[in-house]
Design a protein around this motif. Structure first.
Motif, PDB file in Angstrom:
ATOM      1  N   ILE A 267       0.532  -1.139   0.099  1.00 28.15           N
ATOM      2  CA  ILE A 267       0.294  -0.019   0.060  1.00 28.15           C
ATOM      3  C   ILE A 267       1.032   1.208  -0.054  1.00 28.15           C
ATOM      4  O   ILE A 267       1.514   1.062   0.977  1.00 28.15           O
ATOM      5  N   PHE A 268       0.202   2.399  -0.639  1.00 36.25           N
ATOM      6  CA  PHE A 268       1.084   3.889  -0.671  1.00 36.25           C
ATOM      7  C   PHE A 268       0.241   3.980   0.160  1.00 36.25           C
ATOM      8  O   PHE A 268      -1.805   4.785  -0.080  1.00 36.25           O
ATOM      9  N   LEU A 269       0.156   4.865   1.078  1.00 39.51           N
ATOM     10  CA  LEU A 269      -0.717   6.211   1.847  1.00 39.51           C
ATOM     11  C   LEU A 269       0.546   7.019   1.029  1.00 39.51           C
ATOM     12  O   LEU A 269       1.503   7.430   2.104  1.00 39.51           O
ATOM     13  N   PHE A 270      -0.582   8.575   0.670  1.00 37.58           N
ATOM     14  CA  PHE A 270       0.469   9.442   0.287  1.00 37.58           C
ATOM     15  C   PHE A 270      -0.773  10.717   1.505  1.00 37.58           C
ATOM     16  O   PHE A 270      -1.651  10.610   1.843  1.00 37.58           O
ATOM     17  N   CYS A 271      -0.137  12.203   1.596  1.00 35.90           N
ATOM     18  CA  CYS A 271      -0.593  13.074   2.485  1.00 35.90           C
ATOM     19  C   CYS A 271       0.854  14.217   2.266  1.00 35.90           C
ATOM     20  O   CYS A 271       1.754  14.524   1.907  1.00 35.90           O
ATOM     21  N   GLY A 272      -0.130  15.539   2.549  1.00 35.43           N
ATOM     22  CA  GLY A 272       0.996  16.580   2.178  1.00 35.43           C
ATOM     23  C   GLY A 272       0.707  17.383   0.954  1.00 35.43           C
ATOM     24  O   GLY A 272       1.012  18.533   1.588  1.00 35.43           O
ATOM     25  N   GLU A 273       0.218  17.084  -0.712  1.00 35.57           N
ATOM     26  CA  GLU A 273      -0.104  18.211  -1.341  1.00 35.57           C
ATOM     27  C   GLU A 273      -0.608  16.963  -2.067  1.00 35.57           C
ATOM     28  O   GLU A 273      -0.984  16.501  -2.074  1.00 35.57           O
ATOM     29  N   CYS A 403      -9.997  18.686  -2.683  1.00 34.20           N
ATOM     30  CA  CYS A 403      -9.785  20.293  -2.716  1.00 34.20           C
ATOM     31  C   CYS A 403      -9.236  21.207  -3.502  1.00 34.20           C
ATOM     32  O   CYS A 403      -8.476  20.128  -4.977  1.00 34.20           O
ATOM     33  N   LYS A 404      -8.916  21.639  -3.749  1.00 34.81           N
ATOM     34  CA  LYS A 404      -9.178  23.207  -4.876  1.00 34.81           C
ATOM     35  C   LYS A 404      -8.372  23.932  -4.854  1.00 34.81           C
ATOM     36  O   LYS A 404      -7.706  25.242  -5.171  1.00 34.81           O
ATOM     37  N   GLY A 405      -7.446  23.879  -3.522  1.00 35.65           N
ATOM     38  CA  GLY A 405      -6.186  25.110  -3.319  1.00 35.65           C
ATOM     39  C   GLY A 405      -6.469  25.744  -1.721  1.00 35.65           C
ATOM     40  O   GLY A 405      -6.764  25.234  -1.267  1.00 35.65           O
ATOM     41  N   ARG A 406      -6.159  26.418  -1.711  1.00 37.03           N
ATOM     42  CA  ARG A 406      -5.665  27.544  -1.460  1.00 37.03           C
ATOM     43  C   ARG A 406      -6.350  29.088  -0.677  1.00 37.03           C
ATOM     44  O   ARG A 406      -6.304  30.127  -1.770  1.00 37.03           O
ATOM     45  N   LEU A 407      -6.667  29.682   0.341  1.00 36.37           N
ATOM     46  CA  LEU A 407      -7.658  31.207  -0.080  1.00 36.37           C
ATOM     47  C   LEU A 407      -5.935  31.607   0.577  1.00 36.37           C
ATOM     48  O   LEU A 407      -5.901  33.106   0.480  1.00 36.37           O
ATOM     49  N   ASP A 408      -5.201  31.999   1.306  1.00 43.08           N
ATOM     50  CA  ASP A 408      -3.974  32.944   1.377  1.00 43.08           C
ATOM     51  C   ASP A 408      -2.312  31.976   1.261  1.00 43.08           C
ATOM     52  O   ASP A 408      -2.657  31.384  -0.229  1.00 43.08           O
ATOM     53  N   SER A 409      -1.915  32.379   2.093  1.00 43.22           N
ATOM     54  CA  SER A 409      -0.346  32.351   1.015  1.00 43.22           C
ATOM     55  C   SER A 409       0.237  31.626   1.389  1.00 43.22           C
ATOM     56  O   SER A 409       1.266  31.140   1.283  1.00 43.22           O
ATOM     57  N   LEU A 410      -0.036  30.335   2.483  1.00 37.86           N
ATOM     58  CA  LEU A 410       0.410  28.737   2.723  1.00 37.86           C
ATOM     59  C   LEU A 410       0.617  28.174   1.260  1.00 37.86           C
ATOM     60  O   LEU A 410      -0.601  28.098   1.042  1.00 37.86           O
ATOM     61  N   VAL A 411       1.417  27.605   0.804  1.00 37.27           N
ATOM     62  CA  VAL A 411       1.430  26.825  -0.044  1.00 37.27           C
ATOM     63  C   VAL A 411       2.843  24.974   0.466  1.00 37.27           C
ATOM     64  O   VAL A 411       2.683  25.678   1.575  1.00 37.27           O
ATOM     65  N   LYS A 412       2.515  24.134  -0.167  1.00 35.42           N
ATOM     66  CA  LYS A 412       3.257  23.230   0.004  1.00 35.42           C
ATOM     67  C   LYS A 412       4.471  22.738  -1.203  1.00 35.42           C
ATOM     68  O   LYS A 412       4.287  22.722  -2.406  1.00 35.42           O
ATOM     69  N   VAL A 413       5.552  22.807  -1.301  1.00 35.96           N
ATOM     70  CA  VAL A 413       6.433  22.495  -1.674  1.00 35.96           C
ATOM     71  C   VAL A 413       6.543  21.149  -1.018  1.00 35.96           C
ATOM     72  O   VAL A 413       7.388  20.996   0.404  1.00 35.96           O
ATOM     73  N   ASN A 414       7.137  20.267  -1.723  1.00 32.40           N
ATOM     74  CA  ASN A 414       7.507  18.504  -1.431  1.00 32.40           C
ATOM     75  C   ASN A 414       6.784  18.210  -0.434  1.00 32.40           C
ATOM     76  O   ASN A 414       7.642  17.567   0.819  1.00 32.40           O
ATOM     77  N   GLY A 415       5.750  18.883  -0.153  1.00 30.13           N
ATOM     78  CA  GLY A 415       4.486  18.524   1.014  1.00 30.13           C
ATOM     79  C   GLY A 415       5.041  19.279   1.963  1.00 30.13           C
ATOM     80  O   GLY A 415       4.534  19.096   3.396  1.00 30.13           O
ATOM     81  N   LEU A 416       5.936  20.038   2.504  1.00 25.46           N
ATOM     82  CA  LEU A 416       6.173  21.158   3.379  1.00 25.46           C
ATOM     83  C   LEU A 416       5.826  22.358   3.135  1.00 25.46           C
ATOM     84  O   LEU A 416       5.562  22.662   3.010  1.00 25.46           O
ATOM     85  N   ARG A 417       4.759  22.712   4.393  1.00 29.49           N
ATOM     86  CA  ARG A 417       4.421  23.749   4.475  1.00 29.49           C
ATOM     87  C   ARG A 417       5.106  24.622   5.006  1.00 29.49           C
ATOM     88  O   ARG A 417       6.169  25.063   5.563  1.00 29.49           O
ATOM     89  N   ILE A 418       4.991  26.000   4.225  1.00 23.11           N
ATOM     90  CA  ILE A 418       5.633  27.597   3.706  1.00 23.11           C
ATOM     91  C   ILE A 418       4.599  28.946   3.985  1.00 23.11           C
ATOM     92  O   ILE A 418       3.913  28.639   2.505  1.00 23.11           O
ATOM     93  N   GLU A 419       4.652  29.107   4.041  1.00 21.62           N
ATOM     94  CA  GLU A 419       4.192  30.675   4.770  1.00 21.62           C
ATOM     95  C   GLU A 419       4.781  31.593   3.905  1.00 21.62           C
ATOM     96  O   GLU A 419       5.961  32.218   4.049  1.00 21.62           O
ATOM     97  N   LEU A 420       4.321  32.185   2.023  1.00 21.65           N
ATOM     98  CA  LEU A 420       5.120  33.049   1.505  1.00 21.65           C
ATOM     99  C   LEU A 420       5.634  34.072   2.236  1.00 21.65           C
ATOM    100  O   LEU A 420       6.470  34.656   1.669  1.00 21.65           O
ATOM    101  N   SER A 421       4.685  34.998   2.745  1.00 22.52           N
ATOM    102  CA  SER A 421       4.897  36.334   3.546  1.00 22.52           C
ATOM    103  C   SER A 421       6.095  35.812   4.505  1.00 22.52           C
ATOM    104  O   SER A 421       6.662  36.591   5.266  1.00 22.52           O
TER     105      SER A 421
END
Length: 523
Positions: A267-273, A403-421
């Motif tokens: 089994i592959f379990l994916f999460c984070g992005e 899921c359709k994306g984000r309301l704010d500037s929080l993004v995920k790169v390689n599953g890691l959360r990053i606040e652009l600000s």
């Protein structure tokens, strides 16, 4: 969770709990014994029940220390050993009377920075001197609504936020996960690849250790050296693969990543992005007997709250892949983020999670907690915490979440959360940077990296470069080096572009759409 591990250690003390390349296997009996010894010293040396910062490399000892913290009445705060000093200081400064427990040699600059503001222990020394200390009784353990761990993630103010997850949260997550396909059989071998400061790692820690499974750990060095990684995986016996989709994509670049390499994988379990069709298609072709499961959930709701298996029908549909239906004990709502009204089935809005795995809030940050967390109730009237995710999505008539994306500037790169600000703020702290904007660089609908746009003071830029005029490339490299002093490597933009002026929209704000469009035009 502690009771489940104790049960395995008692009934199957010689079962392997932890394995990694080049190191001796650690059994459940050893894991439980050593965590108890360390817990005995902690109970004697650390007053109160405040959280303990745990830093180190990926090995069995750090897992023993996590358990030791819980067995001595303390939450653990996992911090990667290689984080910049400024980042660790930022975390430690938020924890009054900070106690740092290290499982490896601290870098000299880290040790010097914290010797005067924190109590520092070496877990190896504690273990070596533990005999004679009494192992704490079950009455001391972290339980119920006490905080089990605090994970610090990127914060919009430039200061990382600590998310308090309770013992009850983890227990409810464990009960759900223990009923996953393959996992429910017990004794399975889990890929343990995520950093322990990333909540995806709780999938492995909880799933494996509560069911008598084995954590097959992959170091950060191995994760970046695919020849070494694949050589290790060949004899790993991994049956449960846990990672972000991005890590699987990197492995899939090598055509030897298939069932011949991992014949036991089930089994592959994916999460984070976002999980994409191309990733699933390749996995189903190369691992025809394995389940590919998608899950969703922010750190604030204890790893994940949805699950679904991506079958042929979902893969044949061009629409965004679903992330699953809510776990028992969780209810999902889609609201209008301005009016807070619950939206009808099928309409897109902000995802709100209500249930028994929603975290307490942000550590020592009541203002931020009040912005995102609130008291609510389940449909049957049971009181529960709720969390406004800031994610956009919709639920179909079967209860499936998309899921359709984000309301704010929080993004995920390689599953890691990053606040652009936060990245922008760090850039603007550099003396020559007058303005900064950071945007995600996407390809085929997936965020690949970050790109920074800066307006600089030329005189100060020359000073940064040692008095020499420089190209955009050289200045960008220097700015990235400066960022690396305060931010983790994954938050440093891959590219830096120098502008004469920052583009503005009709509201006088930075025109991020124009910046994103400029990335596409220069490919």
């Amino acid at each position: 969770m502690l009771s489940a591990i104790e049960k395995v250690a008692t009934e199957s003390p010689y079962a392997v709990a932890y394995a990694s390349a080049g190191a001796d296997e650690v059994t459940y009996g050893e894991l439980w014994r050593d965590s108890g010894l360390i817990a005995g010293v902690l109970a004697d040396c650390v007053e109160g029940r405040g959280p303990i910062i745990v830093t180190g490399e990926k090995d069995a000892l750090i897992v023993e220390v996590f358990l030791a913290c819980l067995r001595s009445g303390h939450a653990f705060v996992p911090i990667d050993a290689e984080l910049p000093v400024a980042r660790v200081h930022n975390v430690a400064s938020q924890i009054g009377g900070a106690v740092i427990l290290s499982t490896c040699d601290l870098r000299p600059e880290v040790k010097e920075e914290f010797e005067h503001i924190a109590t520092i222990f070496d877990a190896r020394e504690l273990l070596g001197s533990a005999y004679g200390f009494e192992v704490p009784s079950r009455d001391v353990w972290v339980t119920g609504e006490e905080t089990q761990y605090v994970i610090f993630t990127s914060g919009s103010t430039g200061r990382p936020k600590g998310i308090e997850v309770t013992a009850n949260d983890v227990a409810h997550f464990m009960d759900w996960m223990d009923d996953f396909p393959v996992v429910r059989d017990g004794g399975r071998t889990f890929l343990d690849q995520a950093h322990y400061s990333f909540d995806l790692s709780e999938y492995e820690l909880v799933g494996a250790l509560s069911t008598g499974g084995t954590l097959h750990a992959v170091s950060d060095v191995e994760s970046k050296d695919y020849q070494a990684l694949f050589a290790d995986l060949t004899s790993s016996g991994v049956e449960v693969w846990v990672s972000t989709p991005s890590f699987a994509d990197l492995c899939l670049v090598d055509h030897s990543f298939d069932m011949n390499l991992l014949p036991d994988l089930k089994i592959f379990l994916f999460c984070g992005e976002t999980l994409h069709h191309t990733t699933v298609g390749k996995l189903r072709k190369r691992f025809p007997g394995a389940i590919v499961a998608n899950t969703y959930g922010p750190t604030e709701s204890t790893v994940a709250v949805t699950y679904c298996e991506i079958d042929d029908a979902a893969l044949a549909d061009d629409a965004t892949l679903p992330v699953g239906r809510a776990r028992p004990g969780t209810e999902l709502r889609i609201i209008d983020h301005e009016t807070n009204e619950v939206l009808p089935i099928g309409e897109t809005g902000e995802i709100v999670i209500c249930g028994d795995t929603v975290a307490k809030g942000y550590y020592e940050n009541p203002e931020k907690t009040a912005e995102a967390f609130f008291t609510s109730a389940m449909s049957d009237g049971t009181p529960a915490r709720a969390y406004r995710t800031g994610d956009l999505g919709h639920i179909d008539e079967t209860g499936m979440l998309y899921c359709k994306g984000r309301l704010d500037s929080l993004v995920k790169v390689n599953g890691l959360r990053i606040e652009l600000s936060e990245v922008e703020g760090a850039l603007e702290e550099i003396s020559c940077v007058m303005q900064a904007a950071v945007v995600p660089a996407e390809r085929n609908g997936k965020i690949q990296s970050l790109c920074a746009f800066v307006v600089v003071d030329e005189r100060r830029a020359r000073a940064l470069m040692g008095g020499e005029a420089s190209s955009e490339f050289d200045l960008g490299r220097a700015l990235k080096a400066e960022l690396g002093r305060t931010l983790p490597a994954y938050m440093v933009p891959r590219r830096v572009r120098v502008l004469d002026d920052m583009p503005l929209n009709e509201n006088g704000k930075c025109d991020r759409k124009a910046l994103v469009a400029s990335l596409a035009s220069r490919r």
